[in-house]
Design a protein around this motif. Structure first.
Motif, mmCIF file in Angstrom:
data_model
loop_
_atom_site.group_PDB
_atom_site.id
_atom_site.type_symbol
_atom_site.label_atom_id
_atom_site.label_comp_id
_atom_site.label_asym_id
_atom_site.label_seq_id
_atom_site.Cartn_x
_atom_site.Cartn_y
_atom_site.Cartn_z
ATOM 1 N N LYS A 32 1.068 7.881 -8.293
ATOM 2 C CA LYS A 32 0.900 8.551 -6.818
ATOM 3 C C LYS A 32 -0.728 8.641 -6.910
ATOM 4 N N SER A 33 -1.194 8.570 -5.538
ATOM 5 C CA SER A 33 -2.656 8.777 -5.037
ATOM 6 C C SER A 33 -2.458 9.581 -3.974
ATOM 7 N N ASP A 34 -3.649 10.145 -3.631
ATOM 8 C CA ASP A 34 -3.814 11.365 -2.412
ATOM 9 C C ASP A 34 -4.487 10.503 -1.229
ATOM 10 N N LYS B 233 3.263 5.562 -0.372
ATOM 11 C CA LYS B 233 3.850 6.630 -1.073
ATOM 12 C C LYS B 233 5.443 6.719 -0.722
ATOM 13 N N PRO B 234 6.336 6.998 -1.532
ATOM 14 C CA PRO B 234 6.134 7.586 -3.008
ATOM 15 C C PRO B 234 5.794 6.569 -3.607
ATOM 16 N N ALA B 235 5.233 7.255 -5.289
ATOM 17 C CA ALA B 235 5.080 6.199 -6.261
ATOM 18 C C ALA B 235 5.913 6.355 -7.512
ATOM 19 N N GLU C 290 3.053 7.118 5.586
ATOM 20 C CA GLU C 290 4.301 7.338 4.917
ATOM 21 C C GLU C 290 5.601 7.512 5.901
ATOM 22 N N ASN D 202 4.226 9.753 -11.026
ATOM 23 C CA ASN D 202 3.577 11.079 -10.632
ATOM 24 C C ASN D 202 2.825 11.732 -11.691
ATOM 25 N N SER E 129 -3.040 4.196 0.310
ATOM 26 C CA SER E 129 -2.042 4.026 -1.008
ATOM 27 C C SER E 129 -0.701 4.202 -0.504
#
Length: 450
Positions: free
Chosen positions: A102-104, A110-112, A408, A115, A108
Motif C-alpha cells: 500500500k502506497s499513498d 490500489k488496493p494492495a 483507482e 497494508n 501506485s
C-alpha cells in the motif's frame, strides 16, 4: 530511465565464463524431483515439463491475480475472457505480480496485498488462488514475483518508508530517478526490510489454495518464484560494495526460497546488463548461484534512448541494431553460464507515442517481428533462449480518461499506474500485433512437440 552505454560483448562473455568457473554447475537443484510431476524443470540450457521440451510463449499480466479477487477490484468474468483469448493466441505462460504494498503516491496500484508489515488483504490472496486454478484449467503456467524495484506496486521503497517513516518520493513527480533508485536499493541492506520480505515470501510459498485445497509448494502451475520486478543494485553511481551487497542478497534469498520449496524454479527478474549498471560480471555473478535456475533479461529500446518515438524513421535503424545486439549478447551469456534465459519483457509504443487505442502500431509490429526473427533461429538451433513474455497484455481493459492516467476503480491494464494507459500494452483489438504473436507462438509450440 537510464541512457545507453556501449558495452563489449567480448567482455560480457568473459565475465560469464569467469562466473561459470565459480559456479561449476550444469543443472539446477530444482531438477532433482520426480520426472513426471508436471513441474517445469531445467535440463542443461532448456526447460522441460513432463519430460518434454517446454518453451515459454508468454505475456506479462501483472494484474491477473487482482481480477481473480472476490472483492470489488476483481472481475472473474473478464479474467476468464482474457485467459481464453491468450490461450487461443498460443500463450502458455503469464508473468504476474504476487504481492503489492500500500502506497499513498498517485502512480501506485490500489488496493494492495499488504497494508503494512504482516497485514495482508486476504481477498487479493484469494484472487491469486483463483488465478492458479483458472490457469491450470488451460494448461498454462505462471511466474510470480514477490516485490518491485519500481513504485507502481509499492515495492522496495514502500518497505523503506514503513521502516523509516519518511514518505515515498514519487519519481514521476520529482523526476529524481537517481535518488529514487538509491532509496529503493537501500532495501537490500535493511535487516528489518529483509526479515519482513522473507516473512511475505514464506506467507505465499507456504499458502494453501482456498479454491482447490492444494498447497502452493505442490502446485506445478507455478513455474517460477521470482525475487522482484527489475531489481537493480542501485543507481548509476553504484559502488563495488553495493554490487556485492546485491549479489549477496540474491544468493541469500534464493537459498531461502529453495529451503522452503525445492521443487519450483527460482529467477531474479533482472533486466540484464541495463539493470546491472552495464557491468557484465555483475550480471553473470547475479545468475551464477546454484539456486538461480535461469537467467532473465528485458529490452526497452525507447526507454533506454536508443529509439525516438517522435522520429521513428530517423532513429529506427540505429536503435534496432543496439536492440538486436542486446538480444543476442544475453543469449551468448546464458550459453557461457550454461543455463536457460528468458526475454521476459519487451515492448514499444503505438506510433508516434500515442496512447489512443485507435492509433496505428506499424513500428510496434515491426519491432515484435524483428525480435521474433532474432529469437526463433536460435531456439531452433537449440541455443539457451528458452522463451519470452511480451510487455504487456491490456486485453479488454480500457481507459476513458483524457489524460490516460490510471485512477483507482478504473480498468486494470498491462500498463501499470506509473505509465499512461495504452503506452506499451496490447489490446484485444490490436489484430496485426496479435497475428504476429500468434504466428511466433505456433513456431514455439512446434518446438515443444519435438
Amino acid at each position: 530511465m537510464n541512457k545507453y552505454n556501449r558495452f563489449s560483448i567480448a567482455a560480457f562473455l568473459m565475465a560469464c565464463l569467469f562466473a561459470l568457473v565459480a559456479c561449476n554447475n550444469t543443472q539446477s537443484v530444482a531438477s532433482a524431483g520426480p520426472a513426471a510431476d508436471g513441474f517445469v524443470k531445467v535440463s542443461g540450457t532448456h526447460f522441460q515439463k513432463n519430460g518434454q521440451p517446454y518453451y515459454i510463449a508468454g505475456t506479462n499480466m501483472w494484474y491477473a491475480a487482482y481480477l481473480g479477487s472476490p472483492s470489488k477490484v476483481g472481475d472473474r468474468a473478464r479474467l476468464a475472457k482474457e485467459l481464453d483469448t491468450l490461450k487461443a493466441m498460443g500463450v502458455n505462460n503469464l508473468r504476474v505480480l504476487a504481492v503489492s504494498e500500500k502506497s499513498d503516491i498517485n502512480s501506485s496500484v490500489k488496493p494492495a496485498t499488504t497494508n503494512g508489515f504482516g497485514n495482508y488483504d486476504e481477498s487479493l490472496l484469494q484472487g491469486l488462488d483463483y488465478l492458479l486454478v483458472e490457469l491450470a484449467k488451460r494448461d498454462m503456467t505462471v511466474v510470480l514475483y514477490f516485490n518491485n524495484f519500481w513504485q507502481w506496486s509499492g515495492g522496495m521503497t514502500q518497505y523503506m518508508s514503513w521502516i523509516d517513516g519518511q514518505p515515498v518520493q514519487d519519481p514521476n513527480v520529482t523526476n529524481d530517478w537517481e535518488g529514487f533508485m538509491a532509496k529503493s536499493a537501500s532495501f537490500y541492506q535493511s535487516e528489518k526490510a529483509q526479515q519482513e520480505y522473507r516473512n511475505t515470501i514464506k506467507k505465499i510459498i507456504t499458502r494453501t489454495n482456498t479454491v482447490n485445497g492444494k498447497a502452493y509448494a505442490d502446485d506445478a502451475t507455478i513455474m517460477s518464484w521470482q525475487l522482484a520486478n527489475e531489481p537493480r543494485p542501485g543507481n548509476s553511481k553504484t559502488t563495488a560494495k553495493e554490487k556485492q551487497i546485491y549479489i549477496d542478497w540474491i544468493n541469500g534469498v534464493t537459498a531461502y526460497i529453495k529451503s522452503l520449496d525445492p521443487h519450483h524454479l527460482v529467477s531474479t527478474g533482472s533486466e540484464g546488463l541495463m539493470g546491472s549498471v552495464n557491468d557484465a560480471k555483475l550480471f553473470a555473478d547475479a545468475h551464477s548461484s546454484v539456486n538461480v535456475d535461469y537467467l532473465t533479461y528485458h529490452m526497452w529500446i525507447r526507454n533506454w534512448g536508443w529509439f525516438d518515438k517522435t522520429k521513428p524513421a530517423e532513429t529506427w535503424d540505429t536503435g534496432w541494431e543496439k536492440g538486436k545486439d542486446y538480444l543476442n549478447s544475453h543469449i551468448d551469456a546464458a550459453k557461457a553460464i550454461n543455463k536457460p534465459i528468458v526475454l521476459e519483457e519487451f515492448g514499444l509504443d503505438r506510433d508516434m507515442g500515442s496512447y489512443d487505442i485507435k492509433a496505428t502500431t506499424q513500428y510496434r509490429d515491426k519491432f515484435y517481428q524483428q525480435v521474433f526473427d532474432v529469437l526463433l533461429p536460435r531456439m531452433q538451433k537449440g541455443e539457451p533462449i528458452a522463451g519470452y513474455n511480451f510487455w504487456a497484455w491490456n486485453g479488454a481493459g480500457r481507459t476513458t480518461r483524457s489524460n490516460y492516467w490510471w485512477q483507482e476503480g478504473d480498468d486494470l491494464n498491462g500498463d501499470p499506474p506509473q505509465e499512461q494507459q495504452g503506452m506499451y500494452g496490447v489490446f484485444d483489438t490490436d489484430t496485426s500485433t496479435i497475428a504476429i504473436i500468434q504466428q511466433f507462438n505456433n513456431s514455439i509450440h512446434a518446438l515443444n512437440k519435438k
